[in-house]
Design a protein around this motif. Structure first.
Motif, short mmCIF file in Angstrom:
data_model
loop_
_atom_site.label_atom_id
_atom_site.label_comp_id
_atom_site.label_asym_id
_atom_site.label_seq_id
_atom_site.Cartn_x
_atom_site.Cartn_y
_atom_site.Cartn_z
N VAL A 78 6.30 23.03 53.98
CA VAL A 78 7.01 22.74 55.24
C VAL A 78 8.42 22.22 54.95
CG1 VAL A 78 7.06 21.22 57.26
CG2 VAL A 78 4.92 22.32 56.58
N ASP A 79 8.53 21.33 53.97
CA ASP A 79 9.84 20.79 53.61
C ASP A 79 10.76 21.90 53.11
OD1 ASP A 79 8.88 18.33 54.32
OD2 ASP A 79 8.73 17.55 52.27
N TRP A 81 10.56 25.13 53.97
CA TRP A 81 10.89 25.93 55.16
C TRP A 81 12.04 25.29 55.94
CZ3 TRP A 81 8.51 30.53 56.83
CH2 TRP A 81 8.88 30.98 58.11
N GLN A 82 11.92 23.99 56.17
CA GLN A 82 12.96 23.29 56.92
C GLN A 82 14.24 23.14 56.10
OE1 GLN A 82 11.21 19.66 58.46
NE2 GLN A 82 10.41 20.77 60.24
N ALA A 85 16.55 25.83 56.49
CA ALA A 85 17.06 25.91 57.88
C ALA A 85 16.38 27.02 58.67
CB ALA A 85 18.58 26.10 57.88
N GLY A 87 13.80 26.37 60.77
CA GLY A 87 13.21 25.81 61.98
C GLY A 87 11.87 25.14 61.73
N ARG A 88 11.06 25.05 62.76
CA ARG A 88 9.75 24.42 62.67
C ARG A 88 8.71 25.51 62.38
NH1 ARG A 88 7.42 19.59 64.49
NH2 ARG A 88 5.19 19.70 64.95
N PRO A 89 8.02 25.43 61.25
CA PRO A 89 7.11 26.51 60.87
C PRO A 89 5.74 26.41 61.52
CG PRO A 89 7.13 24.84 59.16
CD PRO A 89 8.14 24.40 60.19
N GLY A 124 6.35 17.87 60.72
CA GLY A 124 7.38 18.90 60.75
C GLY A 124 6.89 20.32 60.97
N ALA A 125 5.61 20.49 61.36
CA ALA A 125 5.06 21.84 61.52
C ALA A 125 3.93 21.84 62.53
CB ALA A 125 4.55 22.37 60.18
N TYR A 214 17.64 25.49 48.36
CA TYR A 214 16.84 24.29 48.60
C TYR A 214 17.41 23.10 47.84
CZ TYR A 214 12.72 21.41 49.48
OH TYR A 214 11.87 20.40 49.88
N SER A 221 20.85 16.11 51.80
CA SER A 221 20.00 15.12 52.45
C SER A 221 20.09 13.78 51.73
CB SER A 221 18.56 15.60 52.47
OG SER A 221 17.70 14.62 52.99
#
Length: 226
Positions: A78-79, A81-82, A85, A87-89, A124-125, A214, A221
Motif C-alpha cells: 500500500v505504501d 502504491w501511494q 502517486a 491514489g488509494r488502492p 491507506g487502502a 519510490y 516524505s
C-alpha cells in the motif's frame, strides 16, 4: 549495504550474486537495513488485456507468512502504491474461495486482515477478502457470485496466501499472458531491486524505474517530516 547505512545511497540493486548473499546482509540485525516492518516483495505487472496495473505480493521472500507478517506485506504494498502517486488502492486478499471456512486457513486470515483494516491496523487502502482470483479481478465474476464491495472484481493489489501460490501466479501472467513485470523489495530502510539473473533488460529497467520513483518519494516524505 554499508554504503546505504552511511547515507551514500537511496536504493539498492542486486548485481551478479545470489539473492541469499545480498539479503543476509540486508537482514543482519547488527549491520543490516532492517526496520520494524517485515521485509517483503512486490511484483508490479502490466497484463495485456487487463485495464489496470496489478501488484502481486508476496511471491519472492516470505514462504508461509503468518497473520502479522501479512499485515506488513499489505502495508508495504500500500505504501508503495501511494508512494508512486497512484491514489488509494483496492486490496484483494486471495484464497481458493470467497467464503470463510476453517478447512482453508487463508480464508480465516483474510477475514482477520479485513477487520484489522477496520481497526486501523492497516491504513491507506480498501481491503476485501477472502476472494478467489476470478472475483478479485473480474467484475462480472464478482456479480455472478453476489459479492458486493468496493474491491471485488476491481482488485489492484493482490495478496497471495503464500509464496508458492504467488510465484505460480506471477510466472503464469508473465509466460502465458506475456505480462511486463517489475520487482521490488520493501520493508527495509531503502527499496531494493531484486531481479533474477534470468530477467530481461526490460524487466530490469522497469524495476529500476519503480525503485527510483519510490526512493524519491521516501526522500521527499522524510524531508517534509523533518
Amino acid at each position: 549495504v554499508e554504503l546505504i547505512r552511511q547515507g551514500k545511497g537511496t536504493l539498492l540493486m542486486k548485481g551478479s550474486l545470489h539473492t541469499d548473499e545480498l539479503m543476509s546482509e540486508v537482514t543482519s540485525s547488527a549491520k543490516g537495513l532492517r526496520t520494524e516492518r517485515r521485509i517483503s516483495h512486490v511484483f508490479i505487472m502490466d497484463v495485456p488485456g487487463h485495464h489496470e496495473t496489478l501488484f502481486i505480493t508476496d511471491a519472492a521472500i516470505n514462504i508461509f507468512p503468518d497473520l502479522l507478517s501479512k499485515r506488513d506485506i499489505i502495508q508495504n504494498a500500500v505504501d508503495l502504491w501511494q508512494g508512486l502517486a497512484l491514489g488509494r488502492p483496492r486490496v484483494a486478499i486471495l484464497s481458493a474461495v470467497e467464503t470463510v471456512t476453517p478447512r482453508i486457513p487463508s480464508t480465516i486470515e483474510a477475514a482477520a486482515l479485513c477487520k484489522m483494516a477496520d481497526r486501523g491496523q492497516i491504513t491507506g487502502a480498501d481491503l476485501d477478502g477472502p476472494l478467489a482470483f476470478d472475483n478479485a479481478i473480474d467484475p462480472e465474476a464478482a456479480r455472478m457470485k453476489g459479492i458486493q464491495s468496493t474491491v471485488a472484481g476491481r482488485g489492484q493489489i493482490l495478496v497471495v496466501p503464500d509464496l508458492e501460490a504467488g510465484n505460480m501466479l506471477a510466472k503464469n501472467l508473465t509466460f502465458l499472458s506475456h505480462a511486463d513485470a517489475a520487482g521490488i523489495v520493501l520493508g527495509a530502510r531503502v527499496p531494493i531491486v531484486l531481479t533474477s539473473r534470468a530477467d530481461s533488460v526490460r524487466t530490469r529497467l522497469a524495476s529500476c524505474a519503480i525503485a527510483s520513483l519510490y526512493a524519491a518519494a521516501i526522500l521527499k516524505s522524510t524531508k517534509v517530516s523533518a
